[in-house]
Enzyme design. Structure first.
Site, mmCIF file in Angstrom:
data_model
loop_
_atom_site.group_PDB
_atom_site.id
_atom_site.type_symbol
_atom_site.label_atom_id
_atom_site.label_comp_id
_atom_site.label_asym_id
_atom_site.label_seq_id
_atom_site.Cartn_x
_atom_site.Cartn_y
_atom_site.Cartn_z
ATOM 1 N N CYS A 82 0.820 -1.220 0.000
ATOM 2 C CA CYS A 82 0.000 0.000 0.000
ATOM 3 C C CYS A 82 0.854 1.269 0.000
ATOM 4 C CB CYS A 82 -0.957 -0.010 1.170
ATOM 5 S SG CYS A 82 -2.174 -1.314 1.011
ATOM 6 N N HIS A 341 -9.389 3.452 -2.661
ATOM 7 C CA HIS A 341 -8.036 2.926 -2.441
ATOM 8 C C HIS A 341 -7.565 2.079 -3.612
ATOM 9 C CE1 HIS A 341 -4.461 1.568 -0.603
ATOM 10 N NE2 HIS A 341 -4.927 0.603 0.163
#
Lengths: 396, 144
Positions: A82, A341
Site C-alpha cells: 500500500c 483505495h
C-alpha cells in the site's frame, strides 16, 4: 548521512477521478493524472528526464507507462504494497537529490475493477508466493487482518462492542463528510453513525462502512531540485522527510506485540519527524492524510503518530480534533474510506491533497494557514507491514 | 452440501515443492527454538527460518514442536469473506505456553463463546482442496 529536507520540491501534481471507472482503462487513468501534473507544472512530457511508476497489480515493469509515450528515458516500476505510490515519489525524489536528473515523474496507478471480483486480488497471505503457496496461511480477508486490532483495542480499553463500534463509526462519518466535498472522491455521500453501526458485518467487529473503497485511480507528481522549483511555479511544495519502515513479521511471531499499535507506524513516524525537524507533531502538522484502510487503523494511527496520547484517541475523536474544523484535520479529502483505495495510486493521491492544502487550493476543504502536511501508508497488517511517512511544507 | 464459493479471488496454487521442503511444519507443526536467545518461533507462511526473529542470530536453531503445546487466544477476527470449508472464518492469534505465536484458523468453536484469553489446543485439519491437491494444516480448537 544527509537528510532529504529542502533538497527536492514538488512542482506539479495530478489525480484522476477515483471510483468504479468501468469506461476507462489503466492507460486512461495514467494519462489523466500525468497530464494534469504536466499542466500544473507548466511542462510537457518531453521535459521529464526519468520516471517511476508504482503499481501492485496493474502492470509489470515501467512499460506500464507506455501510454504516456515518453521517448526512451530511464523508467522503473516499484512495488511496496500500500506504500507503492509513495515509493514511486521517494524514488523520483532521491534521483533528483542525487543530482542524476533535474525533473522526474512519479506515477501511481491501480485498476482494481477489471477483475470482476470483490476485494483485492493476489496472494491471500501477506508475503505468500503467488507462483505457488505452502498453503499454511489461513487466507483470511484484509478486513479480518485489521479486525484483530479492533478486538484487542476494545478488550484492552474496556470498550463494549457497541461503544467501540460507535467510536470507529465517527471516523467513517468524518471521512465521508470530507469526501462529499470532493468531486474526485469515489463516494460522494455522507454517512450517519447509525448507518455505519448497522451495516452488515464483514469481519467482526468491522462492518461494511469500516472498510475503505476498492477503486480505480491514478495520481502523479513532478519533482525537481528545490533551487530550481521557483522556475516552475511561485508556490512549490518542499519535501521535508521521506521515510519507509518495514517489519519482518515480528508482531506475528512474538508474544510481546500487543495488537493495539503498529510498530512500523511508530518507528517510521519518529524517523520522519527527526528528518523534518518536527518536535511536536500534534502542534506542528497542519493536516495529515493517513492510511484509513479500516476505521480501526485510523484510530491506531492517531496514537502511533503521536497525534493523540496512547490509549486516548477516543477523547480526540469525540472532541472533533481530526475534523476539517479541528486542531489537526486528518483525511481532509475523504481518505481511503471515501476517496477510495487503488493501491498503487493511494500514496500519491494523499500527497495530491496535502499539496493542494499547502497551496491554499483545497476549496471547501481548505484548512487554515497550513505549513506542514503529512502522508502515511501502511501496507500489510497488524503483525508485519510496510509503512511510509512523508512530510512536506510550503516554506523552505 | 457445498458452501457458496467465496467472492474473494482464488488462492495461490499449492506448491508441492514448497510443501515437501516444509513437511515437518505442515505435518507436525514443528517450528524452531533459537539456541542463542531461547525464543520459540514458527513461520507464518511456510518458509524456513534462518535468522532469529528476536536476536537475529543466524542458523542457531533446534527443532521445536508446537503441536502439543497449549495456547491462549490473544485476539480474534470472525471473517465473513474468508474462503474456508467452515464458514464464517474464525481466526485467532494463538500464543503458546513457553513462547511462540501463530495466527491461524479456529475450529469446533461456538461463535458466541470465542473470547480473548480462551485456552486452545492445536488440531490437524483439512484446510481446502485446490487443483486436485488437499491442503491439511493445523487449526486451534477451544480447550476449556
Amino acid at each position: 548521512m544527509e537528510s532529504i529536507k529542502d533538497r527536492v520540491a514538488i512542482v506539479g501534481m495530478g489525480c484522476s477521478k477515483f471510483g468504479e471507472r468501468w469506461d476507462k482503462g489503466v492507460e486512461d487513468l495514467i494519462v489523466e493524472a500525468a497530464y494534469e501534473a504536466f499542466e500544473d507544472a507548466g511542462i510537457g512530457p518531453k521535459d521529464i528526464q526519468a520516471a517511476w511508476v508504482g503499481t501492485v497489480f496493474s502492470g509489470l515493469s515501467a512499460i506500464t507507462l507506455a501510454p504516456l509515450q515518453l521517448q526512451y528515458i530511464p523508467m522503473t516500476r516499484v512495488e511496496n504494497m500500500c506504500a507503492t505510490g509513495s515509493e514511486a515519489l521517494r524514488a523520483a525524489s532521491y534521483a533528483v537529490a542525487a543530482g542524476v536528473c533535474d525533473v522526474a515523474l512519479a506515477v501511481g496507478v491501480e485498476k482494481l475493477k477489471d477483475s470482476g471480483q470483490t476485494g483485492v486480488k493476489g496472494p491471500a497471505v501477506v508475503g505468500d508466493n503467488s507462483e505457488g503457496s505452502s498453503g499454511i496461511g489461513p487466507g483470511y480477508s484484509a478486513p479480518a487482518s485489521f479486525a484483530y486490532l479492533a478486538t484487542r483495542y476494545f478488550h484492552d480499553y474496556k470498550l463494549k462492542p457497541e461503544e467501540g463500534k460507535r467510536l470507529l463509526a465517527q471516523i467513517a462519518v468524518k471521512n465521508h463528510h470530507n469526501g462529499s466535498l470532493n468531486p474526485k472522491a469515489h463516494f460522494q455521500n455522507e454517512l450517519t453513525v447509525e448507518q455505519v453501526m448497522n451495516a452488515p458485518i464483514i469481519a467482526w467487529p468491522l462492518g461494511l462502512f469500516d472498510c475503505c473503497g476498492v477503486s480505480d485511480g491514478a495520481a502523479a507528481a513532478v519533482v525537481t531540485r528545490a533551487d530550481m522549483a521557483r522556475n516552475f511555479r511561485a508556490d512549490p511544495i518542499y519535501i521535508k522527510g521521506l521515510q519507509i519502515n518495514v517489519g519482518a513479521r515480528q508482531g506475528a511471531m512474538m508474544q510481546d506485540y500487543d495488537f493495539v499499535h503498529i510498530e512500523e507506524n511508530v518507528l517510521g513516524s519518529r524517523k520522519v519527524y527527526a528528518e523534518a525537524g518536527v518536535k511536536d507533531p500534534r502542534q506542528e502538522i497542519s493536516c495529515a492524510e493517513v492510511h484509513d484502510c479500516f476505521s480501526i487503523h485510523e484510530l491506531i494511527v492517531y496514537e502511533d503518530l503521536g497525534f493523540s496520547p496512547r490509549g486516548r484517541a477516543r477523547e480526540d475523536i469525540e472532541a472533533g480534533t481530526f475534523t476539517l474544523a479541528g486542531a489537526l484535520p486528518v483525511n481532509t479529502d475523504g481518505g481511503l474510506k471515501c476517496f477510495g483505495h487503488p493501491l498503487g495510486a493511494s500514496g500519491l493521491r494523499m500527497m495530491y491533497e496535502v499539496y493542494k492544502q499547502l497551496q491554499g487550493k483545497a476549496g471547501p476543504r481548505q484548512v487554515k494557514n497550513p505549513r506542514l502536511g503529512l502522508t502515511h501508508n501502511l501496507g500489510g497488517n497488524a503483525g508485519t507491514g510496510v509503512c511510509s511517512c512523508f512530510i512536506v511544507g510550503n516554506e523552505k | 452440501m457445498p458452501a457458496e464459493a467465496s467472492t474473494l479471488p482464488e488462492r495461490s496454487p499449492l506448491s508441492l515443492q514448497n510443501r515437501w521442503r516444509e513437511r515437518k511444519v505442515i505435518s507436525a507443526l514443528y517450528g524452531v527454538r533459537c539456541q542463542a536467545c531461547g525464543t520459540p518461533q514458527l513461520s507464518q507462511i511456510g518458509q524456513a527460518l534462518r535468522v532469529c526473529v528476536n536476536c537475529q542470530a543466524r542458523d542457531r536453531f533446534e527443532d521445536y514442536k508446537f503441536s502439543d503445546k497449549k495456547g491462549r487466544l490473544f485476539s480474534y477476527a470472525i471473517d465473513q469473506l474468508q474462503p474456508t470449508l467452515n464458514p464464517p472464518g474464525v481466526n485467532g492469534v494463538v500464543d503458546f505456553e513457553g513462547g511462540g505465536r501463530l495466527i491461524c484458523e479456529l475450529t469446533d468453536c461456538d461463535l458466541d463463546k470465542v473470547r480473548v484469553g480462551m485456552p486452545v489446543a492445536m488440531t490437524f485439519r483439512k484446510m481446502y482442496q485446490l487443483r486436485g491437491l488437499v491442503n491439511y494444516f493445523w487449526k486451534a480448537r477451544p480447550a476449556e
